[in-house]
Write a protein that holds these residues in place. Structure first.
Motif, PDB file in Angstrom:
ATOM      1  N   GLY A   1     -29.159  27.130  33.304  1.00  0.00           N
ATOM      2  CA  GLY A   1     -28.225  26.757  32.232  1.00  0.00           C
ATOM      3  C   GLY A   1     -28.869  27.012  30.886  1.00  0.00           C
ATOM      4  N   ALA A   2     -29.102  28.304  30.574  1.00  0.00           N
ATOM      5  CA  ALA A   2     -29.960  28.640  29.424  1.00  0.00           C
ATOM      6  C   ALA A   2     -29.257  29.549  28.412  1.00  0.00           C
ATOM      7  N   SER A   3     -27.932  29.567  28.419  1.00  0.00           N
ATOM      8  CA  SER A   3     -27.217  30.497  27.528  1.00  0.00           C
ATOM      9  C   SER A   3     -27.297  30.098  26.062  1.00  0.00           C
ATOM     10  N   ARG A   4     -27.497  28.804  25.786  1.00  0.00           N
ATOM     11  CA  ARG A   4     -27.492  28.308  24.403  1.00  0.00           C
ATOM     12  C   ARG A   4     -28.150  26.934  24.379  1.00  0.00           C
ATOM     13  N   GLY A   5     -28.227  26.341  23.170  1.00  0.00           N
ATOM     14  CA  GLY A   5     -28.704  24.970  23.030  1.00  0.00           C
ATOM     15  C   GLY A   5     -30.118  24.754  23.562  1.00  0.00           C
TER      16      GLY A   5
ATOM     17  N   ARG B   1     -27.193  35.467  36.881  1.00  0.00           N
ATOM     18  CA  ARG B   1     -25.873  34.873  36.639  1.00  0.00           C
ATOM     19  C   ARG B   1     -25.680  33.695  37.594  1.00  0.00           C
ATOM     20  N   LEU B   2     -25.356  32.533  37.032  1.00  0.00           N
ATOM     21  CA  LEU B   2     -25.192  31.336  37.865  1.00  0.00           C
ATOM     22  C   LEU B   2     -24.228  30.359  37.218  1.00  0.00           C
ATOM     23  N   ASP B   3     -23.226  29.966  37.991  1.00  0.00           N
ATOM     24  CA  ASP B   3     -22.335  28.868  37.598  1.00  0.00           C
ATOM     25  C   ASP B   3     -22.522  27.776  38.636  1.00  0.00           C
ATOM     26  N   VAL B   4     -23.082  26.645  38.238  1.00  0.00           N
ATOM     27  CA  VAL B   4     -23.432  25.602  39.214  1.00  0.00           C
ATOM     28  C   VAL B   4     -22.201  24.941  39.831  1.00  0.00           C
ATOM     29  N   VAL B   5     -21.024  25.132  39.198  1.00  0.00           N
ATOM     30  CA  VAL B   5     -19.793  24.554  39.736  1.00  0.00           C
ATOM     31  C   VAL B   5     -19.178  25.442  40.819  1.00  0.00           C
TER      32      VAL B   5
ATOM     33  N   ALA C   1     -28.238  22.670  32.810  1.00  0.00           N
ATOM     34  CA  ALA C   1     -26.786  22.839  32.687  1.00  0.00           C
ATOM     35  C   ALA C   1     -26.084  21.492  32.671  1.00  0.00           C
ATOM     36  N   GLY C   2     -25.185  21.306  31.722  1.00  0.00           N
ATOM     37  CA  GLY C   2     -24.446  20.050  31.662  1.00  0.00           C
ATOM     38  C   GLY C   2     -23.301  20.141  30.679  1.00  0.00           C
ATOM     39  N   VAL C   3     -22.330  19.245  30.842  1.00  0.00           N
ATOM     40  CA  VAL C   3     -21.213  19.151  29.901  1.00  0.00           C
ATOM     41  C   VAL C   3     -21.017  17.688  29.513  1.00  0.00           C
ATOM     42  N   SER C   4     -20.450  17.484  28.330  1.00  0.00           N
ATOM     43  CA  SER C   4     -20.221  16.106  27.887  1.00  0.00           C
ATOM     44  C   SER C   4     -18.830  15.619  28.272  1.00  0.00           C
TER      45      SER C   4
ATOM     46  N   LEU D   1     -32.382  17.595  33.181  1.00  0.00           N
ATOM     47  CA  LEU D   1     -31.927  17.081  31.892  1.00  0.00           C
ATOM     48  C   LEU D   1     -30.877  16.005  32.131  1.00  0.00           C
ATOM     49  N   SER D   2     -31.301  14.775  31.944  1.00  0.00           N
ATOM     50  CA  SER D   2     -30.423  13.617  32.059  1.00  0.00           C
ATOM     51  C   SER D   2     -30.066  13.178  30.642  1.00  0.00           C
ATOM     52  N   SER D   3     -29.893  11.898  30.426  1.00  0.00           N
ATOM     53  CA  SER D   3     -29.604  11.388  29.083  1.00  0.00           C
ATOM     54  C   SER D   3     -29.882   9.903  29.040  1.00  0.00           C
TER      55      SER D   3
ATOM     56  N   HIS E   1     -34.757  12.685  28.952  1.00  0.00           N
ATOM     57  CA  HIS E   1     -33.770  12.571  27.868  1.00  0.00           C
ATOM     58  C   HIS E   1     -34.290  13.412  26.702  1.00  0.00           C
ATOM     59  N   PRO E   2     -33.470  14.384  26.236  1.00  0.00           N
ATOM     60  CA  PRO E   2     -33.973  15.295  25.202  1.00  0.00           C
ATOM     61  C   PRO E   2     -33.936  14.746  23.787  1.00  0.00           C
ATOM     62  N   GLY E   3     -33.487  13.480  23.620  1.00  0.00           N
ATOM     63  CA  GLY E   3     -33.172  12.975  22.289  1.00  0.00           C
ATOM     64  C   GLY E   3     -31.722  13.300  21.974  1.00  0.00           C
ATOM     65  N   TRP E   4     -31.275  12.878  20.797  1.00  0.00           N
ATOM     66  CA  TRP E   4     -29.936  13.267  20.348  1.00  0.00           C
ATOM     67  C   TRP E   4     -30.151  14.530  19.528  1.00  0.00           C
TER      68      TRP E   4
HETATM   69  N1  LIG Z   1     -27.606  17.580  22.840  1.00  0.00           N
HETATM   70  C1  LIG Z   1     -27.874  16.295  23.082  1.00  0.00           C
HETATM   71  O1  LIG Z   1     -27.951  15.468  22.153  1.00  0.00           O
HETATM   72  C2  LIG Z   1     -28.141  15.828  24.491  1.00  0.00           C
HETATM   73  C3  LIG Z   1     -28.493  14.476  24.676  1.00  0.00           C
HETATM   74  C4  LIG Z   1     -28.759  14.018  25.966  1.00  0.00           C
HETATM   75  C5  LIG Z   1     -28.712  14.890  27.040  1.00  0.00           C
HETATM   76  N2  LIG Z   1     -28.350  16.199  26.840  1.00  0.00           N
HETATM   77  C6  LIG Z   1     -28.309  17.056  28.030  1.00  0.00           C
HETATM   78  O2  LIG Z   1     -29.101  18.222  27.815  1.00  0.00           O
HETATM   79  C7  LIG Z   1     -28.541  19.341  28.505  1.00  0.00           C
HETATM   80  C8  LIG Z   1     -28.328  20.497  27.537  1.00  0.00           C
HETATM   81  O3  LIG Z   1     -27.498  20.048  26.484  1.00  0.00           O
HETATM   82  P1  LIG Z   1     -27.156  20.930  25.183  1.00  0.00           P
HETATM   83  O4  LIG Z   1     -27.077  19.959  24.049  1.00  0.00           O
HETATM   84  O5  LIG Z   1     -28.047  22.103  25.090  1.00  0.00           O
HETATM   85  O6  LIG Z   1     -25.645  21.364  25.560  1.00  0.00           O
HETATM   86  P2  LIG Z   1     -24.824  22.676  25.162  1.00  0.00           P
HETATM   87  O7  LIG Z   1     -25.294  23.225  23.877  1.00  0.00           O
HETATM   88  O8  LIG Z   1     -23.390  22.299  25.329  1.00  0.00           O
HETATM   89  O9  LIG Z   1     -25.251  23.707  26.346  1.00  0.00           O
HETATM   90  C9  LIG Z   1     -24.924  23.396  27.675  1.00  0.00           C
HETATM   91  C10 LIG Z   1     -25.508  24.453  28.588  1.00  0.00           C
HETATM   92  O10 LIG Z   1     -25.116  24.146  29.937  1.00  0.00           O
HETATM   93  C11 LIG Z   1     -24.507  25.325  30.493  1.00  0.00           C
HETATM   94  N3  LIG Z   1     -23.500  24.992  31.496  1.00  0.00           N
HETATM   95  C12 LIG Z   1     -22.414  24.203  31.375  1.00  0.00           C
HETATM   96  N4  LIG Z   1     -21.709  24.207  32.517  1.00  0.00           N
HETATM   97  C13 LIG Z   1     -22.378  25.037  33.375  1.00  0.00           C
HETATM   98  C14 LIG Z   1     -22.118  25.468  34.702  1.00  0.00           C
HETATM   99  N5  LIG Z   1     -21.042  25.086  35.389  1.00  0.00           N
HETATM  100  N6  LIG Z   1     -23.011  26.312  35.281  1.00  0.00           N
HETATM  101  C15 LIG Z   1     -24.088  26.734  34.595  1.00  0.00           C
HETATM  102  N7  LIG Z   1     -24.372  26.384  33.320  1.00  0.00           N
HETATM  103  C16 LIG Z   1     -23.503  25.543  32.724  1.00  0.00           C
HETATM  104  C17 LIG Z   1     -23.857  26.005  29.300  1.00  0.00           C
HETATM  105  O11 LIG Z   1     -23.526  27.345  29.618  1.00  0.00           O
HETATM  106  P3  LIG Z   1     -22.233  28.095  28.952  1.00  0.00           P
HETATM  107  O12 LIG Z   1     -22.711  28.688  27.645  1.00  0.00           O
HETATM  108  O13 LIG Z   1     -21.862  29.135  29.967  1.00  0.00           O
HETATM  109  O14 LIG Z   1     -21.160  27.084  28.748  1.00  0.00           O
HETATM  110  C18 LIG Z   1     -24.978  25.853  28.273  1.00  0.00           C
HETATM  111  O15 LIG Z   1     -25.997  26.801  28.501  1.00  0.00           O
HETATM  112  C19 LIG Z   1     -27.240  18.833  29.150  1.00  0.00           C
HETATM  113  O16 LIG Z   1     -27.469  18.507  30.505  1.00  0.00           O
HETATM  114  C20 LIG Z   1     -26.916  17.587  28.347  1.00  0.00           C
HETATM  115  O17 LIG Z   1     -26.126  16.663  29.061  1.00  0.00           O
HETATM  116  C21 LIG Z   1     -28.075  16.678  25.601  1.00  0.00           C
END
Ligand SMILES: NC(=O)c1ccc[n+]([C@@H]2O[C@H](COP(=O)([O-])OP(=O)(O)OC[C@H]3O[C@@H](n4cnc5c(N)ncnc54)[C@H](OP(=O)(O)O)[C@@H]3O)[C@@H](O)[C@H]2O)c1
Length: 220
Positions: free
Chosen positions: A7-11, A49-53, A77-80, A125-127, A171-174
């Motif tokens: 899950g490394a496309s962004r963020g 290429r990987l979609d965990v769903v 990989a995660g969604v909110s 990556l939890s929270s 937990h990565p922080g906010w």
């Molecule tokens: N940002 C925060 O403040 C925060 C705080 C606590 C925990 N986290 C956790 O940290 C992790 C990363 O968060 P982020 O802030 O970087 O989120 P983000 O910017 O929304 O990026 C989410 C990443 O997960 C990938 N992803 C989503 N659904 C997927 C699927 N079905 N299969 C494979 N990849 C998938 C996305 O790929 P696509 O580009 O294809 O969508 C993207 O690379 C998450 O697990 C999140 O819950 C984040």
């Protein structure tokens, strides 16, 4: 150093790739679409290429990483999902968040554990939002439930390879990402640098634990 980031496309995931590559590590990383895969290749990673769903996509990970011997693997990989849904989510929201944040890790973690080097480290990556003990007010119930659940999955995963690998939740922080938003506390570079330091310092006694990005333990 041989690293996998799922899950490394962004963020946060993309920043893990950037920092490990900058340190000279060999990195394998996954994304769902062509743009994400191109960003990984640009950083010198091997892109998968990987979609965990997607069950077929997720089950195809094993042969692609067979025998890789990763020193570090990160399941990011995660969604909110919708945050304003109160205690009762729609079925669609529930399926989307739980499938991505819980079923996804349940599918890929066993495959990744098999591909770890001896004493390899796997971080999920939890929270902090998944912590029940640290909770003082209600909100984001679905996302919180998904992260509490993935902590349970992580704990079970840690008991299998106990003694030959280290599995933790982080937990990565906010963090200022698409998910965290522009008003979040810290930037991705700070979050990922902190987590990399935590991962580098992990010992077998840490197996199954839950840490903040600065290394402090978090209550379940
Ligand atoms: N940002 C925060 O403040 C925060 C705080 C606590 C925990 N986290 C956790 O940290 C992790 C990363 O968060 P982020 O802030 O970087 O989120 P983000 O910017 O929304 O990026 C989410 C990443 O997960 C990938 N992803 C989503 N659904 C997927 C699927 N079905 N299969 C494979 N990849 C998938 C996305 O790929 P696509 O580009 O294809 O969508 C993207 O690379 C998450 O697990 C999140 O819950 C984040």
């Amino acid at each position: 150093m041989n690293v996998l980031v799922v899950g490394a496309s962004r963020g946060i995931g993309l920043e893990f790739v950037r920092q490990y590559r900058a340190d000279g590590a060999k990195v394998t990383a996954t994304a769902r679409d062509d743009d994400g895969l191109a960003r990984l290749v640009e950083l010198g990673a091997t892109a998968l290429r990987l979609d965990v769903v997607d069950a077929t996509s997720a089950s195809g990970l094993a042969w692609q990483i067979d025998g890789a011997g990763f020193d570090v693997a990160i399941v990011n990989a995660g969604v909110s999902g919708g945050r304003g849904t109160g205690l009762t989510p729609s079925e669609d929201d529930f399926d989307h968040v739980m499938r991505t944040n819980v079923l996804g890790p349940m599918r890929v973690i066993p495959q990744i554990v098999e591909a770890l080097a001896p004493s390899g480290k796997l971080a999920v990556l939890s929270s902090l939002m998944g912590s029940i003990g640290a909770r003082t007010s209600a909100g984001s119930s679905l996302y919180r439930a998904s992260k509490a659940a993935v902590n349970s999955v992580m704990k079970d995963a840690s008991l299998g390879p106990a003694g030959r690998a280290i599995v933790v939740s982080l937990h990565p922080g906010w963090v200022r990402t698409d998910m965290g938003g522009a008003g979040a506390d810290i930037d991705v570079a700070t979050s990922v640098a902190g987590m990399r330091k935590v991962i580098a310092g992990l010992a077998l006694r840490d197996n199954g634990a839950f840490f903040n990005y600065d290394g402090k333990a978090i209550a379940w």
